[in-house]
Scaffold this motif. Structure first.
Motif, short mmCIF file in Angstrom:
data_model
loop_
_atom_site.label_atom_id
_atom_site.label_comp_id
_atom_site.label_asym_id
_atom_site.label_seq_id
_atom_site.Cartn_x
_atom_site.Cartn_y
_atom_site.Cartn_z
N THR A 38 0.82 -1.22 0.00
CA THR A 38 0.00 0.00 0.00
C THR A 38 0.85 1.26 0.00
OG1 THR A 38 -1.66 -1.22 1.27
CG2 THR A 38 -1.98 1.14 1.07
N THR A 39 1.37 1.64 1.16
CA THR A 39 1.99 2.96 1.29
C THR A 39 3.24 3.12 0.43
OG1 THR A 39 3.05 2.18 3.32
CG2 THR A 39 1.04 3.46 3.55
N PHE A 45 5.09 4.54 -7.08
CA PHE A 45 4.46 4.75 -8.39
C PHE A 45 4.09 6.21 -8.62
CE2 PHE A 45 2.91 0.51 -10.28
CZ PHE A 45 4.16 -0.05 -10.06
N VAL A 46 3.64 6.90 -7.58
CA VAL A 46 3.32 8.32 -7.73
C VAL A 46 4.59 9.13 -8.00
CG1 VAL A 46 2.51 10.37 -6.51
CG2 VAL A 46 1.22 8.24 -6.34
N ALA A 47 5.66 8.86 -7.24
CA ALA A 47 6.91 9.57 -7.43
C ALA A 47 7.52 9.26 -8.80
CB ALA A 47 7.90 9.20 -6.33
N THR A 49 5.80 8.14 -11.70
CA THR A 49 4.99 8.65 -12.81
C THR A 49 5.06 10.17 -12.91
OG1 THR A 49 3.04 8.61 -11.35
CG2 THR A 49 3.37 6.73 -12.80
N ALA A 50 5.37 10.84 -11.80
CA ALA A 50 5.50 12.30 -11.84
C ALA A 50 6.76 12.74 -12.58
CB ALA A 50 5.52 12.86 -10.42
N ARG A 51 7.72 11.83 -12.74
CA ARG A 51 9.01 12.18 -13.36
C ARG A 51 9.23 11.53 -14.72
NH1 ARG A 51 9.70 11.80 -7.84
NH2 ARG A 51 10.98 13.43 -6.86
N LEU A 52 8.32 10.65 -15.15
CA LEU A 52 8.54 9.87 -16.37
C LEU A 52 7.42 10.06 -17.38
CD1 LEU A 52 9.62 6.48 -14.74
CD2 LEU A 52 11.13 8.12 -15.87
N MET A 117 9.77 3.82 -9.75
CA MET A 117 8.84 2.86 -10.36
C MET A 117 9.27 1.43 -10.06
SD MET A 117 6.29 4.37 -11.80
CE MET A 117 5.66 2.91 -12.62
N LEU A 118 10.56 1.14 -10.19
CA LEU A 118 11.06 -0.21 -9.91
C LEU A 118 10.94 -0.53 -8.43
CD1 LEU A 118 14.21 -0.39 -12.22
CD2 LEU A 118 11.97 -1.46 -12.56
N ALA A 119 11.17 0.46 -7.58
CA ALA A 119 11.04 0.24 -6.14
C ALA A 119 9.60 -0.09 -5.77
CB ALA A 119 11.52 1.47 -5.37
#
Length: 264
Positions: A38-39, A45-47, A49-52, A117-119
């Motif tokens: 979850t967290t 994913f938010v961090a 997608t904001a950069r890619l 994203m990978l993390a």
């Protein structure tokens, strides 16, 4: 949004009488799952997608079954994935790559975004294996597991989240209802319930393979709203659907498992 996820789940779990005092001794497992599935997964994913570019982010999100496969192979001795499952995982990732086409317009891709994203994908992949290894044997109902997990996630997010500017969404009723009901109750809440159910019934690798279905659904929705579908998209969908079939039918037979155990 997590309030709209947790409270309906908690109410449903209370009415179904699936929450018990005996489950309190398993709180460490529930807390770990709230972080893995979850967290941290959502934050990654938010961090990312904001950069890619969206195509690259979509491609990297398709790595979840690959991480699940690797973790299952390393840590699940009783239910290790088969070669057929491995082929299915790779086939699905190729289909994701074709649909995302990250080679188009990827100049200046941020490595930090790729890392996040990978993390996030690794975190969710590990959660599938952790749930099968530590939670499936407890026979806790999926509704109860989903309630505990979202409850811990809600507490974590309340402590760590900066709410500055977030209240602006309350000025738009449709956006607020969409976030609470659509994304919260029906999306995240329903997804967590299904998450534990399919892990219990199918195992970690097969359950993770279900994440390949999301691009298929996205394309179907695109068709419904009038988007054009070309041959590349059709090929990628065929690869993804083929991978899901291989993963779901790739269970090691009981006979071969027994022979392996006997020879060992």
């Amino acid at each position: 949004m997590y309030c709209s996820v947790f409270f309906p789940l908690a109410l449903a779990a209370w009415r179904a009488k699936v929450l018990t005092r005996d489950q309190i001794r398993h709180l460490p497992h529930f807390a770990i799952m709230s972080v893995l599935a979850t967290t941290f997964y959502y934050y990654g994913f938010v961090a990312g997608t904001a950069r890619l570019p969206s195509s690259v982010a979509g491609l990297l999100s398709g790595s979840i079954p690959i991480f699940t496969f690797i973790c299952a192979f390393l840590f699940l001795k009783q239910d290790r994935p088969t070669v057929q499952m491995a082929v299915g995982v790779v086939l699905g990732f190729v289909g994701i790559a074709l649909s995302a086409r990250p080679w188009e317009g990827t100049d200046g891709v941020a490595l930090v975004g790729i890392f996040w994203m990978l993390a996030g994908a690794l975190s969710l992949g590990v959660s599938f294996v952790y749930a099968q290894g530590f939670l499936s044997s407890l026979k806790v109902p999926p509704l109860a597991l989903a309630t505990w997990q979202t409850g811990f996630a809600l507490l974590t997010l309340l402590i760590l989240t900066d709410f500055d500017g977030m209240y602006a969404i309350t000025t738009n009723t449709r956006a607020l209802l969409g976030a609470c009901v659509g994304l919260g109750m029906l999306g995240t809440g329903g997804a967590f319930f299904c998450y534990y159910y399919i892990i219990e019934k199918l195992g970690s690798v097969k359950a993770a393979g279900a994440t390949y279905i999301a691009p298929v659904v996205a394309v179907l929705i695109g068709v419904a709203v009038g988007e054009d579908i070309n041959s590349t998209v059709i090929l990628s969908l065929a690869l993804i659907l083929g991978s899901v079939i291989l993963i779901q039918r790739g269970k090691r037979s009981t006979t071969s498992t027994r022979r392996t155990s006997a020879s060992g």
